[in-house]
Design an enzyme around this catalytic site. Structure first.
Site: not given
Length: 274
Positions: A231-237
Site C-alpha cells: 500500500c503506502q506504508t504496508h499498513h493496509r496491505s
C-alpha cells in the site's frame, strides 16, 4: 496449555480460551477505544512501534533490537499463542501478525471483526489496563518467504509468476491522488482495495471467503502465483497479506517499503490508469 488456535478466530472461540496459559491477546485499537472496552486480559500496543518511521519509507521494519525490546515488553515467548485485533477491520492487527511471521513466530491468530465483532457477540469486556509480564525475547533470523525489498520488486514485478497486489484506494492506484513524488502504481500491478474484503454491514468481519477468493481471482490474484502486496506504508496491505494467508495462499509476501519507497525512488517505473 494453550491450544493451537486457528488463524481466523471467531469471538466465541476466543472467549472459550481466555484462561489458557501462554495466551497473549494484543489490542491495537486507538487508546481511547482500548480504555473504554477491550477483550479481558488484552494488552494494548501502539501500532507506531511496528514501524521504523524513517523517511522516505516509514513502513519498513524497526531494528531487531527494537523488536526484541517490544516483544520482551509484551511477554512473548516461543510458546506464546498471539491473538491480535484492532478497531479498524484488521490493518494494524495484520501488521503485528505479519511482523511475527517475518521473525519466525508462527503461533498467531486474528480475531474476526476485532473489537466490533467482540462487542456484537455481546461478550464481556474490561476497561482495566493489562500489564504483561515481561520476557526476554530475542529476534532471530528473519523468514525470507514473508517479505520483499525494493530490489526484489524491481527485478520481479514483470515476472509472469508474480502478481503485485495494490491495496490502496482506487484514486491512489490511478494516480489521481499521490502521497509521494510519483503518482500511479507499479507497472502490471492489480488493484483490490483492502476494505473490499471487510463486511461493513457485519462489524468489519471478513466477507464470505469464497466470494473474496473469486473476486481476487478475477484480478489475477490467486494461490498459484507469488503474490506481493503493498500500500503506502504496508499498513493496509498487512491486512491483505493476512487475507491471503487466511485463503491459504502459500506464496504471499509483504513489501514494507510500499509506495512511500517506490514512489519516492528516482529509478522506479510507474503507470497511471486511463
Amino acid at each position: 496449555m494453550t491450544a493451537q488456535l486457528p488463524l481466523l478466530l471467531e469471538p466465541a472461540d476466543l472467549a472459550a480460551h481466555l484462561d489458557d496459559d501462554n495466551l497473549l491477546i494484543v489490542d491495537l485499537s486507538k487508546d481511547q477505544v482500548y480504555d473504554q472496552a477491550h477483550v479481558p486480559g488484552a494488552v494494548h500496543l501502539d501500532f507506531k512501534r511496528l514501524l521504523a518511521g524513517t523517511q522516505p519509507a516509514p513502513g519498513l521494519l524497526p531494528s531487531d533490537d527494537a523488536l526484541s525490546a517490544l516483544f520482551s515488553e509484551l511477554g512473548l515467548t516461543p510458546d506464546t499463542q498471539v491473538v491480535a485485533y484492532d478497531d479498524e477491520g484488521g490493518g494494524w492487527a495484520g501488521r503485528l501478525l505479519w511482523t511475527l511471521d517475518v521473525i519466525g513466530h508462527k503461533k498467531y491468530s486474528y480475531l474476526n471483526g476485532g473489537i466490533h465483532g467482540w462487542l456484537a457477540a455481546e461478550l464481556s469486556t474490561s476497561s482495566d489496563r493489562t500489564r504483561p509480564e515481561p520476557s526476554d525475547y530475542r529476534v532471530g533470523e528473519h523468514d525470507p518467504a514473508t517479505s520483499v525489498d525494493l530490489d526484489y520488486v524491481l527485478k520481479h514485478h514483470t515476472d509472469p509468476d508474480v502478481v503485485i497486489w495494490d491495496a490502496r484506494s482506487e484514486e491512489e492506484f490511478a494516480g489521481v491522488r499521490a502521497f509521494a513524488q510519483k503518482a500511479g502504481h507499479i507497472p502490471g500491478a492489480t488493484h483490490y482495495e483492502w476494505t473490499d474484503a471487510m463486511d461493513k454491514h457485519n462489524n468489519l468481519r471478513l466477507r464470505d471467503l469464497e466470494e473474496i477468493r473469486r473476486e481476487l481471482a478475477e484480478r489475477g490474484i490467486q494461490s498459484n502465483k507469488e503474490v506481493i502486496t503493498h500500500c503506502q506504508t504496508h499498513h493496509r496491505s498487512s491486512f491483505t497479506w493476512l487475507v491471503g494467508k487466511i485463503l491459504g495462499f502459500e506464496r504471499i509476501r509483504g513489501y514494507p517499503g510500499s509506495w512511500a519507497e517506490w514512489g519516492n525512488h528516482p529509478d522506479t517505473p510507474t503507470e497511471k490508469s486511463e
